[in-house]
Write a protein that holds these residues in place. Structure first.
Motif, PDB file in Angstrom:
ATOM      1  N   GLY A 162     -26.555 -38.003  -5.780  1.00  0.00           N
ATOM      2  CA  GLY A 162     -25.768 -39.019  -6.463  1.00  0.00           C
ATOM      3  C   GLY A 162     -24.951 -38.423  -7.584  1.00  0.00           C
ATOM      4  O   GLY A 162     -25.363 -37.446  -8.218  1.00  0.00           O
ATOM      5  N   TYR A 173     -28.389 -46.705  -6.351  1.00  0.00           N
ATOM      6  CA  TYR A 173     -27.107 -46.969  -5.700  1.00  0.00           C
ATOM      7  C   TYR A 173     -26.829 -45.955  -4.586  1.00  0.00           C
ATOM      8  O   TYR A 173     -26.246 -46.294  -3.557  1.00  0.00           O
ATOM      9  CB  TYR A 173     -25.988 -46.921  -6.741  1.00  0.00           C
ATOM     10  N   THR A 174     -27.264 -44.705  -4.800  1.00  0.00           N
ATOM     11  CA  THR A 174     -26.989 -43.643  -3.828  1.00  0.00           C
ATOM     12  C   THR A 174     -28.253 -43.120  -3.151  1.00  0.00           C
ATOM     13  O   THR A 174     -28.175 -42.163  -2.371  1.00  0.00           O
ATOM     14  CB  THR A 174     -26.270 -42.455  -4.504  1.00  0.00           C
ATOM     15  N   TYR A 187     -30.689 -40.930   1.276  1.00  0.00           N
ATOM     16  CA  TYR A 187     -29.693 -40.778   0.219  1.00  0.00           C
ATOM     17  C   TYR A 187     -28.308 -40.561   0.819  1.00  0.00           C
ATOM     18  O   TYR A 187     -28.154 -40.316   2.019  1.00  0.00           O
ATOM     19  CB  TYR A 187     -30.057 -39.621  -0.719  1.00  0.00           C
ATOM     20  N   VAL A 188     -27.314 -40.656  -0.036  1.00  0.00           N
ATOM     21  CA  VAL A 188     -25.929 -40.382   0.353  1.00  0.00           C
ATOM     22  C   VAL A 188     -25.626 -38.941  -0.047  1.00  0.00           C
ATOM     23  O   VAL A 188     -25.699 -38.592  -1.226  1.00  0.00           O
ATOM     24  CB  VAL A 188     -24.951 -41.348  -0.348  1.00  0.00           C
ATOM     25  N   LEU A 213     -23.393 -46.357   1.079  1.00  0.00           N
ATOM     26  CA  LEU A 213     -23.945 -46.685  -0.229  1.00  0.00           C
ATOM     27  C   LEU A 213     -25.178 -47.564  -0.044  1.00  0.00           C
ATOM     28  O   LEU A 213     -25.391 -48.177   1.003  1.00  0.00           O
ATOM     29  CB  LEU A 213     -22.924 -47.396  -1.126  1.00  0.00           C
TER      30      LEU A 213
END
Length: 244
Positions: A162, A173-174, A187-188, A213
């Motif tokens: 993130g 958020y990530t 995760y992103v 996301l």
């Protein structure tokens, strides 16, 4: 179809993500900032927010979605289960662990600007005030040169999970932790793909994903939900089945 996540490295299989529904935040207002599972995995909670001039989230709105039929309903407040889920989903450390955790680094990044020319306002075509001192324009220019923005970088075992540049840091958020029984994180990654990592640092991305996301692992570990940005005010909700 199953996407095997590095069978020699990870012990899970993830099905090709299935589209659950399309979300129009032009109608819902704001942008998605939270995605939470109900305890039985039958519903998802979505929070949207608008942002102010400082990129801080404001004006929350709340929705409950049923993945099975894609129905979205507005609610007055987050369900109790949404808050409970978000607490462990977005924590710095994996459930039940004090060592498998995310490193959070905060830096200040100076904004680029053009240096003020010598000579003050006159050098910029201004009017000589006769005072010979520093003008209001010079002060404003100097202030602009010293402006900076916060950069929050999140990493886990050397992998970026993130980054928030000039915008509010939103835990979860990530990334999203799996339940304790799996000991993993969704995760992103840096390329915007959904990725999964175990506590040994073994990882793999899901190739068919992009612009991801809010990855959210279901409480029983059997599913990962996430959003993909597909256009202005447009998001697609996907759900992928997970087989240990």
């Amino acid at each position: 179809m199953l996407t095997i996540l590095a069978a020699a490295a990870l012990t899970v299989q993830i099905s090709t993500p299935a589209l659950a529904t399309n979300i129009d935040t032009g109608k819902m207002k704001g942008e998605p900032t939270q995605l939470s599972w109900s305890e039985d995995g039958s519903q998802l909670f979505i929070q949207t927010n608008e942002r102010d001039d400082q990129q801080m989230i404001i004006k929350p709105r709340y929705y409950v979605l049923t993945p099975a039929n894609g129905k979205i309903s507005s609610v007055d407040a987050p369900p109790a289960w949404a808050a409970d889920y978000w607490t462990w989903k977005s924590n710095q450390f994996a459930p039940g662990s004090t060592t498998f955790g995310i490193d959070i680094k905060k830096d200040e990044q100076k904004l680029s600007s053009t240096s003020a020319p010598m000579g003050g306002d006159l050098a910029r075509g201004g009017t000589d005030t006769g005072g010979g001192g520093t003008s209001a324009g010079d002060v404003a220019s100097a202030r602009a040169q010293t402006q900076s923005q916060n950069v929050f970088s999140l990493s886990l075992k050397g992998e970026t999970v993130g980054e928030f540049v000039g915008t509010q840091f939103l835990p979860g958020y990530t990334f999203g932790w799996s339940p304790q029984s799996l000991g993993m994180i969704a995760y992103v990654n840096h390329g915007g793909h959904l990725a999964v990592m175990d506590r040994d640092g073994k990882k793999q991305q899901v190739e068919s994903t992009k612009n991801v996301l809010l990855p959210a692992w279901s409480p029983d570990g059997s599913k990962i939900a996430f959003l993909q940005k597909s256009g202005k005010n447009k998001y697609d909700l996907f759900v992928a089945a997970v087989t240990p």
